[in-house]
Scaffold this active site. Structure first.
Site, mmCIF file in Angstrom:
data_model
loop_
_atom_site.group_PDB
_atom_site.id
_atom_site.type_symbol
_atom_site.label_atom_id
_atom_site.label_comp_id
_atom_site.label_asym_id
_atom_site.label_seq_id
_atom_site.Cartn_x
_atom_site.Cartn_y
_atom_site.Cartn_z
ATOM 1 N N LYS A 138 0.944 -1.269 -0.151
ATOM 2 C CA LYS A 138 -0.100 -0.001 -0.032
ATOM 3 C C LYS A 138 0.927 1.250 0.044
ATOM 4 C CE LYS A 138 -1.972 2.439 3.168
ATOM 5 N NZ LYS A 138 -1.716 3.739 2.495
ATOM 6 N N GLY B 106 7.371 4.579 7.555
ATOM 7 C CA GLY B 106 6.582 5.777 8.099
ATOM 8 C C GLY B 106 6.867 6.494 9.353
ATOM 9 N N SER B 107 6.096 6.905 10.082
ATOM 10 C CA SER B 107 6.103 7.764 11.322
ATOM 11 C C SER B 107 6.391 6.730 12.451
ATOM 12 C CB SER B 107 5.183 8.647 11.434
ATOM 13 O OG SER B 107 3.704 8.004 11.675
ATOM 14 N N THR B 108 6.907 7.241 13.476
ATOM 15 C CA THR B 108 6.846 6.380 14.516
ATOM 16 C C THR B 108 5.623 6.015 15.055
ATOM 17 O OG1 THR B 108 9.142 7.194 15.026
ATOM 18 C CG2 THR B 108 8.021 6.420 16.862
ATOM 19 N N ARG B 109 4.702 7.041 15.306
ATOM 20 C CA ARG B 109 3.373 7.010 15.824
ATOM 21 C C ARG B 109 2.617 5.483 14.915
ATOM 22 N NH1 ARG B 109 -1.173 11.015 16.538
ATOM 23 N NH2 ARG B 109 -0.972 10.963 14.471
ATOM 24 N N THR B 110 2.957 5.758 13.895
ATOM 25 C CA THR B 110 2.101 4.399 13.005
ATOM 26 C C THR B 110 2.805 3.307 13.089
ATOM 27 O OG1 THR B 110 1.435 6.440 11.386
ATOM 28 C CG2 THR B 110 1.217 4.139 10.604
ATOM 29 N N GLY B 111 4.131 3.437 12.988
ATOM 30 C CA GLY B 111 4.925 2.296 13.100
ATOM 31 C C GLY B 111 4.397 1.444 14.690
ATOM 32 N N GLU C 156 10.765 1.169 9.663
ATOM 33 C CA GLU C 156 11.741 2.143 9.129
ATOM 34 C C GLU C 156 10.844 3.530 9.714
ATOM 35 O OE1 GLU C 156 14.641 2.135 8.536
ATOM 36 O OE2 GLU C 156 14.764 -0.159 7.942
ATOM 37 N N CYS D 170 13.287 11.133 6.034
ATOM 38 C CA CYS D 170 13.475 10.518 7.462
ATOM 39 C C CYS D 170 14.749 11.042 7.810
ATOM 40 C CB CYS D 170 13.228 9.010 7.488
ATOM 41 S SG CYS D 170 14.128 8.093 6.314
ATOM 42 N N GLU E 290 9.834 15.661 15.294
ATOM 43 C CA GLU E 290 10.209 15.369 14.045
ATOM 44 C C GLU E 290 9.234 16.277 13.197
ATOM 45 O OE1 GLU E 290 9.115 12.053 11.621
ATOM 46 O OE2 GLU E 290 11.050 11.927 10.708
HETATM 47 P P1 NAD Z 1 2.762 7.896 7.988
HETATM 48 O O1 NAD Z 1 2.972 7.052 9.259
HETATM 49 O O2 NAD Z 1 1.778 8.913 8.212
HETATM 50 O O3 NAD Z 1 2.148 6.997 6.921
HETATM 51 C C1 NAD Z 1 3.007 6.115 6.364
HETATM 52 C C2 NAD Z 1 2.082 4.724 5.579
HETATM 53 O O4 NAD Z 1 1.496 4.284 6.764
HETATM 54 C C3 NAD Z 1 0.724 5.443 4.857
HETATM 55 O O5 NAD Z 1 0.897 4.822 3.721
HETATM 56 C C4 NAD Z 1 -0.352 5.477 5.725
HETATM 57 O O6 NAD Z 1 -1.435 5.376 4.979
HETATM 58 C C5 NAD Z 1 -0.112 3.993 6.490
HETATM 59 N N1 NAD Z 1 -0.825 4.246 7.862
HETATM 60 C C6 NAD Z 1 -1.149 5.214 8.528
HETATM 61 N N2 NAD Z 1 -1.851 4.636 9.551
HETATM 62 C C7 NAD Z 1 -1.696 3.314 9.529
HETATM 63 C C8 NAD Z 1 -2.386 2.302 10.295
HETATM 64 N N3 NAD Z 1 -3.015 2.493 11.573
HETATM 65 N N4 NAD Z 1 -2.178 0.806 9.875
HETATM 66 C C9 NAD Z 1 -1.453 0.788 8.769
HETATM 67 N N5 NAD Z 1 -0.986 1.561 7.924
HETATM 68 C C10 NAD Z 1 -1.328 2.767 8.148
HETATM 69 O O7 NAD Z 1 3.971 8.563 7.530
HETATM 70 P P2 NAD Z 1 4.301 9.617 6.358
HETATM 71 O O8 NAD Z 1 3.659 10.817 6.800
HETATM 72 O O9 NAD Z 1 3.465 8.830 5.081
HETATM 73 O O10 NAD Z 1 5.791 9.505 6.083
HETATM 74 C C11 NAD Z 1 6.731 10.366 6.852
HETATM 75 C C12 NAD Z 1 7.142 9.380 7.933
HETATM 76 O O11 NAD Z 1 7.865 8.366 7.489
HETATM 77 C C13 NAD Z 1 8.158 10.158 8.709
HETATM 78 O O12 NAD Z 1 8.006 10.033 10.145
HETATM 79 C C14 NAD Z 1 9.593 9.771 8.190
HETATM 80 O O13 NAD Z 1 10.737 9.716 9.019
HETATM 81 C C15 NAD Z 1 9.302 8.364 8.064
HETATM 82 N N6 NAD Z 1 10.197 7.802 6.981
HETATM 83 C C16 NAD Z 1 11.092 6.874 7.516
HETATM 84 C C17 NAD Z 1 12.143 6.339 6.802
HETATM 85 C C18 NAD Z 1 13.173 5.449 7.291
HETATM 86 O O14 NAD Z 1 13.998 4.700 6.647
HETATM 87 N N7 NAD Z 1 13.305 5.365 8.584
HETATM 88 C C19 NAD Z 1 12.063 6.622 5.409
HETATM 89 C C20 NAD Z 1 11.095 7.616 4.855
HETATM 90 C C21 NAD Z 1 10.026 8.097 5.629
#
Ligand code: NAD
Length: 497
Positions: free
Chosen positions: A187, A240-245, A263, A298, A397
């Protein structure tokens, strides 16, 4: 002969639609999500918000293809041939892919063409080359038995990607998973879905069996959660973000105790010591580190920790370089500065800057948006001084071009300031003293340390991933391939045969 211009008219770019399931585009009657062009806020198009039923259809296709297509059971070098053809096709379509990435994300066309597209192809090629190099281990056991550890694919891997580098993120997730013999349901972010769909189409053209790589579109709370919770998905790879992770990790634990690669976010320091080989060069590293992709990386180096004796000349050089930044629409080849992805994200950054100022920070550059950018949120590179560990812009962040500046007087103090209570993604160290550089490298809790540079190179062998709340596991490198396989221990008592 000079290279042809990459300028293009964004209205001429055609967008793929729907989901990509079982080797073909699939349209549905699901709720539609509007996708906007970050450069000027124009409505680009719509994508469906996948229901659990659509995710289930994609997973069923993936599982069926995984069991019956021979993808998992063929010699890895045969998979590698398909992956290499995929990478060649990506290179072949470099201009159209770069244009698609540019209209639908924050990537300037020249950078999309010179780095995002070729690095996407390179990442896939890297894992293709590695596909038959990591097969497992032979174990030291009793002499009348043979023990070995056989690697095998998980089955179907669920991948969830962010919006900041859509093409690259897709290749970091799919490259190792597919090379290891898995099927994938990915996705992309609902804000940047289009280039990933096109990659899936090219995979079919390269000869990948239909159903091995599927793309479902939709929001995190619906489509993303349905992927994480699906019983036939055996592993989750998320960026994605730490919170979503954290939400995904907990969901994956509750729905099948699935392993996760995460990540996540960062708040990375650029630690500048007193003795530098080249102050101008260091200033360029600082500027690139926090302005690249509008600070929406990131790895962005958004905390400058600098020795008191060099802070003045360094900031002078940083500011004179920032003064040269002129934003342009991303589809002009000379454009190199990115807008904030969305209005919502711009508002979040604004409020964190305001809270930082209210807590005593002082603005010495930026803090406002470039005018006349037709609906795009191009935030001027922003510098904040008089900050401390509790200043919101130091703590959080922001995901924007905002640099905080803290000074120190000795090595211990500098290294202590460079640490962050939450994040540990990467760190830059600038010094001409090798002992000092290596001491800092050892003491910094960061998954990557760059010395006298800031930012990744195109070396896919170097993994990326964070410590602390910046993540679990690695993307890229052989570690990413290893994490896409599970390991079976085998013990044979051969004297009993
Ligand atoms: P995000 O966490 O908002 O979303 C990331 C993905 O997760 C999106 O596809 C979103 O639709 C999905 N998502 C959101 N809630 C979900 C849930 N409850 N269950 C499953 N999937 C869900 O992040 P973003 O705003 O798209 O990206 C920015 C973030 O990504 C920043 O925090 C950045 O640091 C991080 N990032 C990290 C790396 C790395 O390698 N460490 C690389 C790129 C981006």
């Amino acid at each position: 002969m000079s290279a042809p211009s990459l300028d293009f008219d964004p209205s001429t770019v055609s967008l793929p639609r729907g989901h990509f399931i079982g080797g073909t585009y699939r349209s549905t009657n699901e709720a539609q999500i509007a996708v906007h062009r970050p450069s000027d806020g124009q409505l680009l198009g719509h994508i469906p918000d996948a229901s659990a039923a659509t995710v289930d259809e994609a997973v069923s296709n993936a599982l069926q293809a995984w069991k019956t297509s021979g993808w998992a059971t063929q010699p890895p070098r045969e998979r590698a041939k398909v992956l290499n053809r995929w990478a060649d096709l990506i290179d072949h379509h470099a201009v159209s892919l770069a244009q698609l990435e540019t209209v639908s994300s924050t990537r300037p066309v020249a950078e999309a063409h010179s780095s995002d597209v070729p690095f996407t192809a390179e990442a896939i090629r890297f894992f293709a080359e590695l596909a038959d190099k990591l097969g497992g281990d032979f174990a030291a056991t009793r002499r009348d038995s043979v023990g070995f550890i056989a690697s095998e694919p998980y089955g179907v891997i669920g991948a969830i990607a962010p919006w900041n580098f859509p093409l690259s993120m897709c290749s970091w997730k799919c490259g190792p998973a597919l090379a290891a013999g898995n099927a994938v349901v990915l996705k992309p972010s609902e804000m940047t879905p289009f280039s990933t769909l096109r990659l899936a189409e090219l995979a079919i053209e390269a000869g990948m069996p239909p159903g091995i790589f599927n793309v479902v579109n939709g929001r995190g709370a619906t489509a993303g959660a349905a992927i994480t919770r699906h019983p036939d998905i055996s592993k989750i790879s998320f960026t994605g973000s730490t919170r979503t992770g954290a939400a995904i990790m907990s969901d994956a634990a509750l729905h099948g105790t699935k392993p996760v690669t995460l990540e996540l976010g960062g708040k990375s320091p650029q630690l500048v010591f007193e003795h530098l080989t080249d102050l101008e060069y260091t200033a360029r590293c600082i500027v690139r580190g926090f302005t690249s992709n509008g600070g929406q990386a990131c790895v962005a180096g958004t905390r400058l920790i600098v020795h008191k004796r060099v802070v003045e000349p360094l900031l002078e050089s940083v500011q004179s370089q920032l003064a040269k930044i002129v934003p342009q629409p991303l589809w002009q080849s000379t454009s190199s500065y990115s807008p904030i992805i969305s209005r919502g994200q711009a508002e979040r950054i604004d409020s964190l800057i305001a809270e930082s100022l209210a807590s005593g920070a002082e603005l010495i550059a930026g803090g406002s948006y470039f005018e006349n950018m037709e609906g795009g949120y191009f935030l001027r590179p922003t510098l904040l001084v008089n900050v401390s560990a509790s200043t919101p812009a130091v703590r959080e962040e922001l995901f924007g071009p905002v640099l905080t500046v803290q000074t120190f007087e000795d090595e211990d103090e500098g290294i202590a300031l460079a640490g962050h209570p939450t994040y540990g993604l990467c760190a830059g160290v600038h010094t001409r003293d090798i002992g000092q550089a290596l001491r800092a490298m050892r003491r910094l809790a960061a998954g990557t340390v760059w010395i006298n540079r800031y930012g990744r190179s195109g070396d896919m062998i170097i993994p990326t991933g964070g410590f602390k709340q910046s993540g679990i596991g690695k993307d890229l490198g052989r570690q990413a391939l290893e994490a896409s396989m599970r390991y079976k221990s085998v013990l044979i008592d051969f004297d009993r045969m």
